[in-house]
Design a protein around this motif. Sequence first.
Motif, PDB file in Angstrom:
ATOM      1  N   VAL A   1       0.848  -1.208   0.000  1.00 45.53           N
ATOM      2  CA  VAL A   1       0.000   0.000   0.000  1.00 45.53           C
ATOM      3  C   VAL A   1       0.873   1.244   0.000  1.00 45.53           C
ATOM      4  O   VAL A   1       0.603   2.225  -0.719  1.00 45.53           O
ATOM      5  N   LEU A   2       1.949   1.228   0.781  1.00 43.70           N
ATOM      6  CA  LEU A   2       2.869   2.369   0.819  1.00 43.70           C
ATOM      7  C   LEU A   2       3.513   2.589  -0.530  1.00 43.70           C
ATOM      8  O   LEU A   2       3.612   3.725  -1.013  1.00 43.70           O
TER       9      LEU A   2
ATOM     10  N   GLY B   1       0.994   4.026  -2.925  1.00 38.29           N
ATOM     11  CA  GLY B   1       0.806   5.459  -2.610  1.00 38.29           C
ATOM     12  C   GLY B   1       1.945   6.302  -3.157  1.00 38.29           C
ATOM     13  O   GLY B   1       1.741   7.381  -3.718  1.00 38.29           O
TER      14      GLY B   1
ATOM     15  N   TYR C   1       1.652   6.563  -6.892  1.00 39.62           N
ATOM     16  CA  TYR C   1       0.614   7.556  -7.242  1.00 39.62           C
ATOM     17  C   TYR C   1       1.163   8.977  -7.094  1.00 39.62           C
ATOM     18  O   TYR C   1       0.997   9.823  -7.976  1.00 39.62           O
TER      19      TYR C   1
END
Length: 136
Positions: A17-18, A21, A24
């Motif tokens: 997830v990190l 992120g 992105y």
Amino acid sequence: MTGGEIAALIAAIAFAVLVLGLVYVLFKVAKMVSELNTTVEEANKSLSTITKDADLLLIEVEGLLNKSNVTLDDVNGKLGLTDPLFKAVGDLGESVSSLNHSTRNLSSHLASVSKRGASIGIAKKVGSTMSRDRRK
């Protein structure tokens, strides 16, 4: 699954997830840098155009100033030529003033002569009055 495996799985998911992120954020930063590059290129083009236009305007202004200087020199020269005219007008004014003064003196002298009843001719009195005014 043991507690260590579950902790490793949670850590792996959190890391994924990190990373997603960060990916992105990096794509957004890359897009912003691209737009910034486009803006800088447009600003450089605009600045180049403005500089060329300013150079042309400065050349035209310099030409106008040169023409203005030539015209001003011409006007000053022509005004200098009128100085003798104003001097002559001033001299004429002084001459008219002197003539008026002489005429007043002659009139007052003739009036005093006629009151005394003198028999001297007017022509003689006029001549002597004029010669006396010239000596002054």
